[in-house]
Design a protein around this motif. Structure first.
Motif, PDB file in Angstrom:
ATOM      1  N   VAL A   1      -9.428  11.941  44.372  1.00  0.00           N
ATOM      2  CA  VAL A   1      -9.921  10.621  44.752  1.00  0.00           C
ATOM      3  C   VAL A   1     -11.373  10.426  44.348  1.00  0.00           C
ATOM      4  CG1 VAL A   1      -8.292  10.360  46.655  1.00  0.00           C
ATOM      5  CG2 VAL A   1     -10.521  11.354  47.120  1.00  0.00           C
TER       6      VAL A   1
ATOM      7  N   LEU B   1     -10.918   8.910  40.926  1.00  0.00           N
ATOM      8  CA  LEU B   1      -9.636   8.196  40.880  1.00  0.00           C
ATOM      9  C   LEU B   1      -9.531   7.317  39.634  1.00  0.00           C
ATOM     10  CD1 LEU B   1      -6.985   7.609  42.305  1.00  0.00           C
ATOM     11  CD2 LEU B   1      -8.099   5.783  43.551  1.00  0.00           C
TER      12      LEU B   1
ATOM     13  N   LEU C   1      -2.377   8.886  48.108  1.00  0.00           N
ATOM     14  CA  LEU C   1      -3.089   7.846  48.862  1.00  0.00           C
ATOM     15  C   LEU C   1      -2.346   7.427  50.124  1.00  0.00           C
ATOM     16  CD1 LEU C   1      -4.453   5.524  46.045  1.00  0.00           C
ATOM     17  CD2 LEU C   1      -5.415   7.580  46.985  1.00  0.00           C
TER      18      LEU C   1
ATOM     19  N   PHE D   1      -6.758   9.827  52.914  1.00  0.00           N
ATOM     20  CA  PHE D   1      -7.171   9.094  51.712  1.00  0.00           C
ATOM     21  C   PHE D   1      -6.663   7.655  51.678  1.00  0.00           C
ATOM     22  CE2 PHE D   1      -6.443  13.613  50.407  1.00  0.00           C
ATOM     23  CZ  PHE D   1      -7.768  13.975  50.345  1.00  0.00           C
ATOM     24  N   GLN D   2      -6.087   7.188  52.823  1.00  0.00           N
ATOM     25  CA  GLN D   2      -5.447   5.877  52.757  1.00  0.00           C
ATOM     26  C   GLN D   2      -6.446   4.749  52.474  1.00  0.00           C
ATOM     27  OE1 GLN D   2      -3.604   5.240  56.527  1.00  0.00           O
ATOM     28  NE2 GLN D   2      -5.491   5.432  57.699  1.00  0.00           N
TER      29      GLN D   2
ATOM     30  N   PHE E   1      -8.428   4.702  50.221  1.00  0.00           N
ATOM     31  CA  PHE E   1      -8.617   4.568  48.765  1.00  0.00           C
ATOM     32  C   PHE E   1      -7.582   3.643  48.135  1.00  0.00           C
ATOM     33  CE2 PHE E   1     -11.372   8.132  49.436  1.00  0.00           C
ATOM     34  CZ  PHE E   1     -12.341   7.980  48.456  1.00  0.00           C
ATOM     35  N   LYS E   2      -6.628   3.165  48.939  1.00  0.00           N
ATOM     36  CA  LYS E   2      -5.651   2.216  48.387  1.00  0.00           C
ATOM     37  C   LYS E   2      -6.348   0.975  47.827  1.00  0.00           C
ATOM     38  CE  LYS E   2      -1.371   3.328  50.832  1.00  0.00           C
ATOM     39  NZ  LYS E   2      -0.364   2.862  51.772  1.00  0.00           N
TER      40      LYS E   2
END
Length: 1981
Positions: free
Chosen positions: A612, A615, A648, A653-654, A656-657
């Motif tokens: 990420v 990314l 993701l 790391f959600q 980073f959506k």
């Protein structure tokens, strides 16, 4: 000219206007006005609060405001155009204002002050909002604050929850019911359950270090330490302290305060610690002497540890004093914190006894932004941020961080030629690529700014030091390449001026050549040796050298084998740099194309945080590879893309959506990628069915949302680039893809199969694709895809999990943008309905079904005009057709289920129920006439329609339940009711059409009526209980729905016709409940139904008993619940027309043939309502008072006498018992419980469970009641009554041979006798109370009562108590009867004065030798009559001698029931008024004084008196009568010739007065003789004076010698006269009490029997010798016969002295002791309460007291001389009434005379049960020499205190009326006789007990009929009205009687409690009316 206004419609009043002009409208500042017209500076309009009153007012007084106008014209309304928050604030504050004042009244001070502050705060915020100068954000914050305060206040005051969207109130009509429910639920949940914070922060504030041995500067390091993994969790916080232990920079708070941020919930556990290391800066040894050396070293000082778990309990910022420990050896320094945690005590100790670090520690919760808002001061003041080592649980995109942490672990050094180990110090530098030292990039921790270098600790003489010191190197990213860290090692000498000599160095580069940074972990560095003065400035020279042993080539053994090494640990936390080589290889794929395959394969192994970080670069790399070589790498790139997309999904790391979304929208450039992506995706989907392992395919499908995003965006880019080429090809590809998807979804598999799980994975992600497809395809086309895809699922799904996922998919579909569009909705709706229907029918996944249904209905809205669009109407029709029936069944099903046990499950259960209810309401609200018609026509048969109606009515009843919604959800309840009444109006039509006449269905109609009644009675519709503003809003919005429903009930009832009979009497109760609602219109509509019911019932059965019974039963329960009011009672009984053509109920009844019974019923119900309303009003009061008790008694008697309702009667008996018990009226409680006891019999009949009684037999319940009553009589000191019940219970035990309980009962009985003799009883006062005026309750109004006062309560206290109970009452100051104006006044008047009881049991009171504590019971118990005397002067008052004209007005009050009883007061049944002449008054006074003197003399003789003072004072008062002149005054008044000439009719009385005066003189002479014997020496002078005075008095009376009868009879009797004391006792006649001659007692003359004039006037000298003779001539007895000419005046005397006060007096002697009490009466005549109770003057009208001469039998002959035979005795004439004539068979007392004998043990009766009592006589303690002569007089049972039978209630000297039979019932020991406790037998009497005297037959039987007036409170069932035969009891051997003696008398028993109804022989007197027993229909109670 008045012109209608166009714009000026609404305004606020600025200045008050009085409205003094014509048509003026008065205004107050702040009023809001509606303006209708204007004219030349004037407006015409109305105040909004009162729209009905219109007027004119100046326009200049009004500030105009904007407003919307609705219904413009005559009936226009205005809605102010202002912020809704302002509107709400204004109305809410008005409501609060009124309630706030009430808080003060209720003394709720805390809430009062808090609310006051909140109201002021809201007003301030309101001003800010109104000014309008706030920024948008600030306005939002202010509004949020306002609404939070409003909600708080509403909750505190119990007001309604306000539904809001954002901050504005929501109009429930403008949103769907489902949306309304969601808003309410959301606000409710928000209130109940605060969100749990997932992020936590630790605030640390260092205050000081306290220590005795300071003197050097200190450095303090804090960090968070994980004890489980033995590693630090955070970087260090560094604080410098001065030599005093205080922070060096106190002005810079950020240097002493820090926030350890981003602690996860997993970090708040017991084994996570705050570790503090303290380092001192100074000399090498702490105790070294100061030298010239200025070099300072960093040396270990101590360590402190505290667990974070200890802070969880305290949220406040508490100060902690942390103990500081030092290690025993410095080599342990690196692990001292671990030793402290492990409590390895041997390795550390306290650094000083009082050394401690003062810090403030506080845990804060929530994200950092939230903290900045909440703790603004904290952040503005300054606080340093101490970060976690590594990233937090959630990594946010855009977060910049580049920190390298290096920990100096340990070193291994050689001695270097020294004899001792070195003192090694490390200096750390960071150098850039050019070899320049980076300034400020070496930090010991947060708090202090970074420096150029860092000096480590110095551990003394240690060649293997372990430091464990952490450094932070915040090096910028662009400077990482080429930089390195250098470590210089110096030996610190303690000699040679303390120089630090360089002996080696190490270094480590920060980045490798390939771009990777220094890897995390341990590094063993090589120590390069150097000289002391070596210059290290030329970096390139040493950078070429190896730096780590791990990197050495294998051939370099020299360095590898070197002993010296240095270890560090590095940890990089960077968002820009990576240590991963594979990542770098992938990003540089163009440089190494051959590594692409490997790099793509290794991507899955790379840590997610590394991916990420880069990314966008990674995605660019993947799509670049795809574009260049899709054939070769397409599949691998696709898999890598899937891996990143799924990465993701991880919670870490959600966030980073959005980064990926931004990338797709803005940076993605793969215009050709869609083909490859579709192709690979389809390839995977096609393999699903055949693949054995589905894991990877499931990963692919999980990522399908983003894959479709890439496909769609790629296609759009391609279209833009090519102008839309290959469109058809793309569509075909997509269609083929969906065909593959539908094929794999259509596979029917078991839940465990991999394919089913893959289907579930796809369904979870599928709804997310809709939005992407809509970007390219038309709405209907996408809807087609979705419908076909969802439709392809197999109908009979075996997999439960798949079913749940399918529903979730449907739910997301309904919530998606696709479904919101009406075009697509009509395509998707059938699919959704089909799935929902199946699930709801099977009752599966109801939570999800409710969610779907809610979402569907939220989208359906009617237009403003109330009509729906055609599309919406069709949708409603579809939903109704598919789901209405199943929805009703579902609600019924889940409502009847038991609620789950867990709180979470219960919450979910309630949510589901609420959501389905909201759905039903929303659906019904959307239905129009057409929908209802279609619905009702759709039923194929009547049965189906019937089932539907029953279902919907039942569901509506469920919706109305109070528990359906929270208490404060009034908005939701009103919406619900509005929907219900609308629906019912539609359905009632179907009911009329389909279920009347021959098709009548009772069940449906009953359900309908039941629903209507419940609807009207709901608390939320009782508008009367709401505030005016709330009521006004509801009426404006909905009207009064109760009236609407009431009219509907009436209409439906009228349609029933003859079927009405089916609902009689069942609907009487419910309809009655409706009429009790205080709404006039509703009552007017409903009351005529009762006439209808009575009419139909009359037709059917010829009466309406059923209607009456049901009406009365229901009325009681409803009114006791608080329903009904005075208006209702008047309306029920009024003749005013109700409504329309309907006249009043009474008028209608009067027209009927059955009017008499109808009017009677109305009258009965009205009277019952009067009592019930009184009862309810009384019960609202807090403490138990007379009003409550009296009201309950009134109601209880009404149920018994007028209604004959046994069950209600018993219920109120127990309510009354509870009231008495609570008020500690134990005697009254016993009498009350006896009422129930008497309804029961000693039988084994089973009784059902009732009230608090279990199911048991009648015998057991009666036994329990007996024991309870005895216990209460004991508590109330009414022991005589308890004895009777004990005996009855003992008989029962004996008959069952239950000797164990029999023994206990006998012991209990004995204990009650002991208590009678041993314990003191207080003598109560009695008060007459009159309640006058219309304001009193019905049961008191214009009635008079006699009340039994409390202990020690005197008149003033009683009067005050009554005025407290009736605070609005006026106390009347006179005792005259009030006139009619007082009776009819609209006020309350109380008339209170004391009255004197007239005891009925004269025999006990007049008998010698009965102890006072026994007499006291009979003086004040079972009193039916009371007397009040009012002295007055008739004619001219003689000032010199007022006795001549002193008359007494005597009022005798007879009660309906004797006191004490079931109440402390009873109503007066009869009042008699007589006037006592002055002469009669004089006779009474002297009689009473004689009685008092006798009593005192006897007490003195028998030494009962501890003190002779009472006798002294009494003698003095009579002999030396200084106040009234004594007997001389009477002589002057009544012996004067004038008086005798003027009053010839008073000759007898004058003679009587003369006798009494002579008698008094003789008593005084005898008294003086006794007094001389006992007078103490110091009072001899007084005695001599009294003797002298007495001689003077005698001479003044003209007494030279006493008449023979007086001389012969000195004082023998303490009580009574010859006629009343029939049981004379041989007494001690000489002053020394030693003589043994038995003499007759001195006569005393009660007022019962008067002499005729001739008997005293003409034969005075003869009478003297005949009244009583001496023993030698004892056979000569003077015959005294009651004269029939005796006047009523002369016969109604009481034992009262004369009366001098007209006002009721409250002065009375202390009730503590009888002697004291009697002594207090020595002044003879001051108060009605100062007289001895009228023991001597019974009722003159009582024929029982006039025994004809022939009724006195032989047994009445005197037997004074036992040596004389019977024939030698002179028999008395038939009229003989001498004292001795009632003595019978007295044995010889010559041997025992004068002895102090105990009363004999009473023998048990010898006769068998049921037989007549034998003629028995009580045996003398001395055995009789011969048997007494037998007589034919019926026997009776003497009591232990008397030998004359009297009733326990009837206290007359001779048994009168029904009372005459009371004692005889004791001889049979029925339970009715019992009721008390035991009597101690140990008291010695001064003389033997007298023998018994039999009672003449006529005396015992003749009686007056009890007088009862109609509607007076009747006496309750008496204890004595029992006829239970007593079984024979054998006489104990010790009490056996000699054969020649007569049978012994029956065992002595106390007087009965209340009116007896049994004859002496146990049979009832037929002339005495017994209370009619209640019917036994409820007797199983």
């Amino acid at each position: 000219m008045w012109i209608p206004t166009d714009h000026e419609k609404y305004g606020v009043v600025l200045v008050s206007f009085r409205g003094t002009v014509q048509h003026g409208l008065p205004l107050e500042i702040g009023d809001t006005v509606q303006i209708l017209e204007k004219c030349e500076g004037w407006f015409r309009g109305n105040i909004l609060k009162n729209p009905n009153v219109k007027g004119i007012f100046p326009s200049s007084y009004i500030h105009l405001k904007n407003a919307h106008v609705k219904n413009k014209g005559q009936f226009e309304t205005i809605v102010p155009v202002e912020d809704s928050v302002i509107t709400e604030m204004t109305s809410t504050l008005r409501d609060w204002g009124a309630m706030w004042k009430q808080l003060y009244v209720k003394n709720e001070g805390d809430l009062f002050h808090r609310l006051w502050h909140v109201m002021n705060e809201i007003l301030d915020l309101r001003r800010q909002v109104l000014v309008g100068h706030l920024t948008h954000d600030r306005m939002r914050d202010v509004k949020q604050h306002i609404t939070a305060r409003l909600d708080w206040g509403n909750e505190q005051l119990g007001l309604d929850l306000v539904p809001r969207r954002e901050f504005n109130m929501v109009d429930p009509d403008e949103i769907s019911v489902t949306e309304l429910y969601k808003l309410m639920e959301h606000r409710h949940r928000k209130k109940d359950t605060p969100a749990v914070a997932s992020t936590h922060h630790l605030f640390v504030h260092v205050k000081s270090l306290v220590s005795a041995n300071l003197g050097e500067e200190l450095e303090v390091f804090f960090h968070i330490y994980d004890g489980r993994e033995s590693r630090p969790l955070s970087e260090r916080f560094f604080v410098k302290l001065n030599k005093s232990g205080l922070p060096k920079s106190p002005e810079k708070t950020e240097r002493q305060c820090t926030l350890f941020v981003d602690l996860g919930s997993s970090d708040l556990r017991k084994d996570v610690y705050i570790v503090v290391h303290v380092v001192r800066i100074g000399r090498m040894g702490a105790g070294e002497k100061k030298n010239l050396c200025s070099v300072q070293y960093r040396r270990p000082f101590g360590c402190a540890v505290v667990s974070i778990a200890d802070l969880l309990t305290a949220d406040s910022k508490d100060d902690h004093l942390l103990k500081v420990y030092a290690c025993n050896t410095e080599s342990e320094w690196h692990q001292i914190h671990e030793n402290i945690i492990k409590k390895a005590n041997s390795r550390y100790n306290l650094s000083g006894s009082n050394t401690g670090l003062a810090v403030a520690l506080q845990l804060l919760h929530g994200d950092i932004e939230q903290l900045r808002r909440e703790y603004m001061v904290l952040f503005t003041r300054g606080v340093s941020i101490t970060r976690k080592l590594g990233f937090s649980d959630v990594i946010m995109p855009g977060e910049m961080r580049n920190d390298l942490y290096i920990t100096l672990e340990k070193g291994e050094f050689e001695k270097g030629g020294k004899s001792v180990a070195r003192n090694v110090e490390i200096t750390v530098y960071v150098l850039d690529i050019d070899g320049q030292i980076l300034k400020t990039h070496v930090a010991a921790g947060s708090g202090e700014p970074g420096g150029d270098e860092y000096h480590s600790l110095v551990l003394y003489h240690n060649n293997s030091p372990r430091w464990a010191e952490q450094l932070k190197l915040p090096i910028p990213v662009d400077m990482f390449r080429g930089s390195h860290v250098r470590f210089e090692f110096r030996h610190c000498s303690t000699k040679d001026k303390g120089e630090k000599k360089l002996f080696g160095y190490s270094f480590v580069p920060l980045m490798q050549e390939d771009g990777r940074t220094l890897p995390d972990g341990n590094h063993e560095l090589i120590i390069h040796k150097c000289e002391e003065n070596t210059s290290l400035a030329e970096c390139p020279r040493y950078l070429k050298l190896p730096f780590s042993k791990a990197n050495l080539p294998s051939n370099n053994q020299t360095l590898k084998g070197a002993k010296e090494s240095f270890w560090i640990t590095s940890f990089l936390c960077s968002t820009k740099l990576t240590q991963n080589g594979d990542m770098l290889d992938l990003l540089k794929w163009r440089a190494h194309p051959e590594r692409i395959n490997d790099s793509l394969s290794k991507l899955k192994e790379i840590d997610g945080s590394e991916i990420v970080k880069f990314l966008q670069d990674t995605l660019d790399t993947l799509f670049g590879i795809l574009d260049e070589s899709s054939q070769r790498y397409g599949l691998k790139v696709f898999d890598s893309l899937v891996h990143i997309i799924n990465l993701l999904q991880d919670s870490k790391f959600q966030h980073f959506k959005p980064v990926m979304d931004t990338y797709i929208e803005s940076h993605f450039a793969g215009a050709l990628s869609y083909r490859d992506l579709i192709k690979v995706l389809k390839w995977y989907v096609d393999r699903i069915v055949d693949a054995e392992i589905q894991d990877h395919i499931q990963q692919v499908l999980k990522a399908s949302e983003y894959i479709f995003k890439y496909i769609i965006q790629s296609r759009r880019l391609f279209s833009l680039a090519t102008g839309g080429q290959n469109e058809e090809e793309f569509r075909v590809c997509i269609h083929e893809l969906f065909m593959s998807i539908r094929f794999f979804l259509s596979q029917d598999n078991k839940s465990t199969s991999p394919v089913a799980q893959t289907q579930a994975v796809f369904l979870r992600t599928f709804p997310a694709v809709y939005g992407e497809l809509l970007k390219i395809f038309a709405v209907r086309e996408v809807a087609g895809f979705v419908r076909e895809t969802l439709g392809s699922l197999p109908t009979a799904v075996h997999a439960d999990c798949l079913e749940a996922v399918k529903l979730q998919c449907i739910a997301k579909t309904v919530e998606s943008q696709l479904y919101i569009n009406p075009e697509s909705r009509c395509i998707l709706l059938p699919v959704v309905l089909r799935v929902l229907q199946v699930h709801m029918q099977e009752q599966r996944d109801l939570v999800m079904c409710a969610r779907i249904f809610t979402s569907m209905l939220s989208l359906i809205k009617k237009e403003e005009n109330g009509t729906a669009e055609p599309v919406v109407s069709e949708e409603v029709e579809l939903i109704v057709e598919s789901l209405l029936g199943v929805l009703l069944r579902t609600i019924l099903e889940i409502s009847n289920r038991p609620q789950p046990s867990g709180p979470a499950m219960r919450l979910q259960f309630q949510d589901v129920t609420g959501e389905f209810v909201a759905c039903l309401l929303a659906l019904l609200r959307q239905m129009s006439d057409r929908h209802y018609q279609q619905l009702l026509q759709a039923f194929s048969s009547k049965d189906n329609l019937r089932d539907f109606l029953l279902q919907i009515f039942t569901v509506f009843r469920i919706l109305i339940r109070p528990e359906m919604f929270s208490k404060d959800w009034t908005v939701m309840r009103l919406v619900t009711n509005n929907v219900i009444i609308t629906t019912v109006l539609y359905l009632s039509d179907a009911l009329r059409k389909n279920f009347l006449n021959d098709k009548f269905d009772y069940k449906v109609w009953d359900s309908y009526f039941y629903l209507s009644v419940i609807f009207i009675n709901q608390p939320c519709l009782q508008l009367e209980s709401f505030s005016p503003s709330k009521r006004k809003k509801i009426l404006e919005k909905y009207g009064d729905m109760r009236v609407m429903m009431g009219c509907e009930i009436f209409s439906m009832w009228q349609n029933l016709g003859e079927h009405k009979l089916n609902f009689i009497p069942a609907m009487i109760g419910p309809f009655l409940e409706v009429t009790l609602v205080p709404q006039p219109d509703l009552r007017n509509v409903m009351i005529p139904i009762f006439h209808d019911m009575m009419d139909w019932e009359q037709r059917r059965s010829g009466n309406f008993k059923q209607v009456e019974a049901k009406l009365i039963d229901k009325l009681d329960s409803l009114m006791s619940e608080g329903k009904g009011d005075e208006t209702y009672r008047e309306l029920f009984n009024s003749i005013i027309p109700l409504f329309g053509p309907y006249p009043s109920l009474l008028k209608k009844i009067e027209r009927e043939t059955w009017r008499e019974s109808g009017i009677s019923l109305i009258a009965t119900v009205t009277r019952l309502m009067e009592r019930l309303l009184d009862y309810r009003d009384c019960m609202k009061l807090g403490e138990v008072d007379g009003k409550k008790i009296g009201c309950t008694v009134s109601l209880l008697n009404f149920y018994k006498t007028e209604l004959n309702k046994e069950e209600m009667y018993i219920r109120y008996i127990h309510k009354l018992y509870d009231l008495h018990f609570k008020a500690q009226n134990y005697t009254e409680a016993s009498y009350t419980l006896l009422l129930y006891d008497e309804l029961l019999e000693w039988s084994d009949r089973p009784l059902r469970e009732f009230l608090n009684y279990p199911m048991q037999s009648e015998w057991q319940r009666k036994e329990y009641l007996h024991l309870t009553i005895v216990q209460n009589f004991d508590r109330g000191k009414c022991w005589e009554n308890g004895i009777i019940l004990c005996r009855e219970l003992a008989d029962q035990y004996e008959s069952y041979y239950d000797y164990r309980n029999l023994s206990k009962m006998r012991m209990m009985e004995a204990s009650l006798y002991d208590k009678i003799m041993d314990q003191q009883r207080l003598e109560p006062e009695f008060f007459r109370v009159g309640f006058y005026g219309k304001k009193f309750p019905f049961f008191l109004r214009n009635k008079e009562f006699v009340c039994r006062g409390h202990d020690y309560e005197r008149l003033e206290a009683f009067q005050q108590r009554m005025l407290n109970e009736f605070p609005h009452a006026i106390a009347m100051q006179h005792v005259n009867q009030p006139d009619q104006t007082i009776y009819q006044a609209d006020a309350q008047y109380l008339q209170i004065y004391a009255v004197t009881p007239i005891p009925e049991s004269q025999d006990v009171l007049q008998r010698d030798g009965v102890p006072d504590n026994i007499k006291s019971f009979y003086k004040f118990n079972h009193i039916l009559r009371f007397r009040y005397d009012r002295p007055f002067h008739k004619g001219t008052k003689d000032k010199e001698n007022e006795f001549k004209s002193l008359w007494v007005e005597r009022t005798t009050l007879t009660l309906v029931q004797s006191l004490p009883g079931i109440s402390r007061w009873f109503e007066v049944d009869k009042r008699e008024l007589v006037e006592v002449s002055p002469l009669e008054n004089a006779i009474e006074v002297i009689e009473n004084k004689n009685l008092q003197l006798r009593t005192l003399i006897t007490q003195c003789q028998s030494r009962q008196m501890q003190n002779i003072n009472p006798l002294t004072m009494c003698l003095n008062g009579v002999i030396d009568a200084a106040v009234n002149g004594g007997l001389a005054r009477y002589q002057e008044a009544f012996f004067a010739k004038d008086y005798i000439m003027n009053h010839p009719e008073d000759g007898e009385k004058i003679g009587r007065l003369r006798e009494l005066m002579f008698e008094q003189a003789h008593i005084l002479e005898y008294g003086l003789a006794v007094h001389e014997k006992f007078v103490p020496q110091d009072m001899r002078p007084l005695h001599k004076k009294l003797v002298d005075q007495f001689h003077l008095m005698k001479s003044s009376l003209g007494i030279q010698e006493f008449p023979a009868y007086v001389r012969a009879s000195p004082v023998h009797f303490t009580n009574g006269s010859p006629r009343t004391c029939r049981n004379s006792v041989p007494n001690i006649i000489s002053p020394d009490g030693g003589r043994g001659v038995a003499r007759r007692s001195l006569p005393s003359y009660p007022a019962v029997n008067r002499y005729s004039s001739s008997s005293l006037s003409s034969q005075a000298s003869n009478e003297v010798s005949n009244i009583t003779g001496q023993s030698e001539s004892s056979d000569e007895v003077f015959n005294m016969q009651p004269s029939p000419s005796t006047s009523s005046l002369s016969s109604n005397h009481s034992a009262s002295p004369n009366v001098t006060s007209s006002a009721p007096s409250s002065a009375r002697g202390s009730p503590q002791m009888a002697e004291k009490h009697k002594h207090s009466r020595e002044n003879a005549c001051l108060s009605p309460r100062d007289r001895p109770v009228s023991a001597i003057f019974p009722n003159p009208m009582d024929p029982a007291q006039r025994a004809p001469p022939h009724q006195i039998g032989e047994a009445t002959l005197p037997r004074s001389d036992p040596n004389l035979s019977a024939p030698d005795k002179v028999r008395p004439t038939p009229s003989s009434w001498s004292l001795d004539s009632v003595k019978e068979g007295a044995p010889s007392f010559s041997d025992s005379f004068g002895k102090m004998l105990c009363p004999p043990v009473p023998p048990r009766p010898l006769y068998s049960a049921g037989s007549s009592a034998k003629n028995m006589r009580s045996q003398s303690p001395v055995s009789a020499s011969r048997s007494p002569q037998k007589t034919m007089v019926p026997p009776f049972t003497p009591s232990p205190t008397e030998c004359q039978s009297t009733s326990l209630v009837s206290n007359s000297p001779v048994l009168s009326g029904s009372y005459s039979s009371g004692i005889s019932s004791l001889s049979r020991c029925s339970v009715s006789e019992a009721s008390g406790t035991e009597l101690p037998a140990g008291d010695h009497l001064p003389y033997p007990l007298p023998p018994p005297t039999t009672l003449p037959n006529s005396v015992s039987s003749s009686s007056d009929e009890p007088i009862r007036r109609e509607n007076k409170t009747p006496p309750p069932y008496s204890v004595y009205e029992r006829n239970n035969p007593r079984r024979p009891v054998p006489l104990p051997h010790s009490l056996s009687i000699p054969p020649q003696a007569d049978p012994p008398a029956l065992p002595p028993k106390p007087h009965q409690l209340r009116t007896g109804s049994m004859k002496l022989d146990g049979t009832s007197d037929p002339r005495v009316p017994r209370p009619r027993p209640l019917p036994r229909k409820v007797s199983q109670l």
